[in-house]
Design a protein around this motif. Structure first.
Motif, short mmCIF file in Angstrom:
data_model
loop_
_atom_site.label_atom_id
_atom_site.label_comp_id
_atom_site.label_asym_id
_atom_site.label_seq_id
_atom_site.Cartn_x
_atom_site.Cartn_y
_atom_site.Cartn_z
N SER A 34 0.94 -0.95 -0.05
CA SER A 34 0.13 0.24 0.00
C SER A 34 0.94 1.58 -0.12
CB SER A 34 -0.42 -0.32 1.25
OG SER A 34 -1.60 1.26 1.29
N ALA A 35 1.80 1.07 0.01
CA ALA A 35 3.07 2.51 0.11
C ALA A 35 2.95 2.77 -1.97
CB ALA A 35 4.61 2.07 0.38
N PRO A 36 3.26 4.28 -1.61
CA PRO A 36 2.74 4.92 -2.91
C PRO A 36 4.05 4.84 -3.69
CG PRO A 36 2.28 5.70 -1.23
CD PRO A 36 2.37 5.51 -0.34
N PRO A 37 4.30 4.80 -4.91
CA PRO A 37 5.78 4.83 -6.19
C PRO A 37 5.76 6.80 -6.03
CG PRO A 37 3.60 4.95 -7.00
CD PRO A 37 2.66 4.14 -5.53
N SER A 38 6.99 6.56 -5.96
CA SER A 38 6.97 8.31 -6.21
C SER A 38 8.02 8.34 -8.03
CB SER A 38 8.39 8.91 -5.76
OG SER A 38 9.62 7.37 -4.96
N GLU A 39 8.32 9.11 -8.38
CA GLU A 39 8.69 9.27 -9.91
C GLU A 39 10.19 8.51 -9.78
OE1 GLU A 39 10.48 13.25 -9.95
OE2 GLU A 39 7.26 14.26 -10.34
N GLN A 40 10.92 8.12 -8.42
CA GLN A 40 11.76 7.10 -8.42
C GLN A 40 11.40 5.61 -8.44
OE1 GLN A 40 12.12 9.88 -5.98
NE2 GLN A 40 13.35 10.99 -7.72
N GLY A 41 10.33 5.59 -8.72
CA GLY A 41 9.36 4.26 -8.80
C GLY A 41 9.21 3.00 -7.68
N ASP A 42 8.50 1.96 -8.50
CA ASP A 42 7.83 1.74 -6.29
C ASP A 42 9.12 1.59 -4.86
OD1 ASP A 42 7.51 -0.95 -4.74
OD2 ASP A 42 5.64 0.07 -5.58
N PRO A 43 8.81 2.27 -4.11
CA PRO A 43 10.06 2.18 -2.75
C PRO A 43 10.39 0.49 -2.31
CG PRO A 43 8.67 3.18 -1.81
CD PRO A 43 7.90 2.85 -4.15
N VAL A 44 9.58 -0.23 -2.57
CA VAL A 44 9.85 -1.35 -1.80
C VAL A 44 10.51 -2.39 -2.97
CG1 VAL A 44 8.46 -3.79 -1.61
CG2 VAL A 44 7.15 -1.21 -0.88
N LEU A 45 9.92 -2.02 -3.84
CA LEU A 45 10.83 -2.88 -5.62
C LEU A 45 12.21 -2.68 -5.28
CD1 LEU A 45 8.39 -3.81 -8.65
CD2 LEU A 45 8.92 -5.07 -6.71
N ARG A 46 12.02 -0.78 -5.61
CA ARG A 46 13.62 -0.38 -5.04
C ARG A 46 14.30 -1.93 -3.98
NH1 ARG A 46 11.75 3.87 -5.25
NH2 ARG A 46 12.54 4.89 -3.45
N ARG A 47 14.16 -1.32 -2.65
CA ARG A 47 14.57 -1.91 -2.11
C ARG A 47 14.26 -3.15 -1.65
NH1 ARG A 47 12.84 3.08 2.51
NH2 ARG A 47 12.15 3.82 0.78
N TYR A 48 13.65 -3.64 -2.11
CA TYR A 48 13.72 -5.12 -1.52
C TYR A 48 13.24 -6.71 -2.63
CZ TYR A 48 13.46 -2.89 3.20
OH TYR A 48 14.02 -2.62 4.71
N GLU A 49 13.16 -5.96 -4.08
CA GLU A 49 13.01 -7.14 -4.98
C GLU A 49 13.49 -8.37 -4.37
OE1 GLU A 49 12.38 -7.22 -9.75
OE2 GLU A 49 13.13 -5.64 -8.58
N ALA A 97 6.03 -7.66 -13.77
CA ALA A 97 7.16 -8.25 -14.02
C ALA A 97 7.49 -9.39 -13.05
CB ALA A 97 8.07 -7.08 -14.58
N LEU A 98 7.97 -8.45 -11.32
CA LEU A 98 8.02 -9.52 -10.76
C LEU A 98 7.79 -10.94 -10.77
CD1 LEU A 98 9.84 -10.34 -8.01
CD2 LEU A 98 7.70 -8.76 -7.09
N GLY A 99 6.20 -10.36 -10.97
CA GLY A 99 5.69 -11.77 -10.68
C GLY A 99 5.36 -13.01 -11.47
N ALA A 100 5.73 -12.71 -13.30
CA ALA A 100 5.85 -13.27 -14.18
C ALA A 100 7.98 -14.31 -14.20
CB ALA A 100 6.30 -12.24 -15.78
N ARG A 101 8.57 -13.29 -13.42
CA ARG A 101 9.63 -13.74 -13.14
C ARG A 101 10.07 -14.71 -12.40
NH1 ARG A 101 14.32 -11.63 -10.00
NH2 ARG A 101 13.28 -10.47 -9.49
N THR A 102 9.31 -14.59 -11.07
CA THR A 102 9.26 -15.86 -10.13
C THR A 102 8.61 -16.52 -9.86
OG1 THR A 102 8.15 -13.76 -8.20
CG2 THR A 102 10.50 -13.62 -8.81
N GLY A 103 7.20 -16.75 -10.75
CA GLY A 103 6.07 -17.33 -10.29
C GLY A 103 4.83 -17.68 -9.15
#
Length: 287
Positions: free
Chosen positions: A72-87, A140-146
């Motif tokens: 539920s954390a919002p993204p920013s111009e730098q992208g999604d903060p969760v994926l940026r740090r914990y993908e 994309a994460l889902g497609a890569r990881t199943g």
């Protein structure tokens, strides 16, 4: 099973409270350390800091011990903060269900037409374009990881403490009129119900519109709230002369009627509050 929520705001907390019996542990993030301590005391959830500068170092370990993830954390111009740090931590985890909370704003302006999940997104604002990019990154994460990634496009959220009646009571309500304008809404409990149903029926790559049945002009909803409560009705204000923030004004630049049939047909969701009338009826007596 364990649940982790990035961004325990109004919606995330309601879902966590509804889902707590399904999970052994609920962990979640907020940006304010004081809020983290208070929420932990109120709920029993394990709270972590997730801010713009630094994160709780235990988050990566938490994710390795997580089965369901709500973002539920919002993204920013730098992208999604969760994926940026914990993908990579998420990719390596046993997480099987991922829910990403997005917005019907990604559809842009549809001229008041009825639309559904097959309607191509056409975001107009920068924030909606960023949301659509974040959706794509999670898929994309889902497609890569199943992993089963589902996107939930939410309408305007209301519920206890956050609704037109509260605005009337606090003197913050405006009865703005723009010809032909309608908005969908959704009660926070109906969002939680939808997320719970998805946990039982994960579908990788799914997109769901989470809205009520009856898009309505905003002034009509305000008028109904005043009639329910006997509170004074603010005067009508023409949209063109209304004192609105740039963000609020941008919402009025998008007009659409959003169908919610997929959550009913696929997930079996029965809305507790199919229109604003049922929703406001249960909120009129709240303290």
């Amino acid at each position: 099973m364990n649940l982790f929520i990035f961004g325990l705001g109004f919606t995330g907390r309601r879902f966590a409270e509804r889902a707590r019996d399904r999970f052994q542990t609920v962990r979640a993030t907020v940006t304010d350390p004081a809020a983290a301590a208070r929420i932990a005391a109120e709920t029993g959830f394990t709270m972590r800091g997730f801010g713009p500068e630094a994160d709780d170092p235990r988050i990566a370990e938490d994710l390795a011990d997580t089965d369901a993830l709500l973002v539920s954390a919002p993204p920013s111009e730098q992208g999604d903060p969760v994926l940026r740090r914990y993908e990579e931590a998420i990719a390596a985890s046993r997480i099987g269900w991922i829910g990403y909370l997005s917005t019907i704003g990604v559809y842009g302006d549809q001229g008041g037409a009825w639309i559904d999940e097959t309607t191509p997104p056409a975001p107009r604002s920068a924030r909606s374009r960023i949301r659509l990019d974040a959706e794509a990154a999670w898929f994309a994460l889902g497609a890569r990881t199943g992993k089963a990634v589902q996107v939930f496009r939410l309408a305007g959220i209301y519920g206890p403490g956050r609704n037109p009646i509260v605005k009337l009571r606090e003197g913050r309500s405006q009865r703005i009129v723009k010809a032909g304008q309608v908005f969908n809404r959704i009660h926070v409990d109906d969002i939680a119900t939808t997320l719970l149903a998805s946990l039982d029926r994960p579908r990788p790559g799914a997109v769901y519109n989470v809205t009520d049945d009856e898009p309505a002009p905003p002034q009509v909803v305000t008028e109904h709230a005043a009639a329910l409560t006997g509170l004074p009705l603010p005067p009508e204000i023409d949209f063109e002369t209304a004192d609105l923030s740039p963000m609020a004004r941008s919402f009025y630049g998008e007009n659409k009627r959003v169908r919610n049939g997929l959550i009913r047909d696929e997930l079996g969701v029965a809305l507790a509050y199919p229109t604003y009338r049922e929703g406001l009826a249960v909120l009129k007596d709240e303290a």
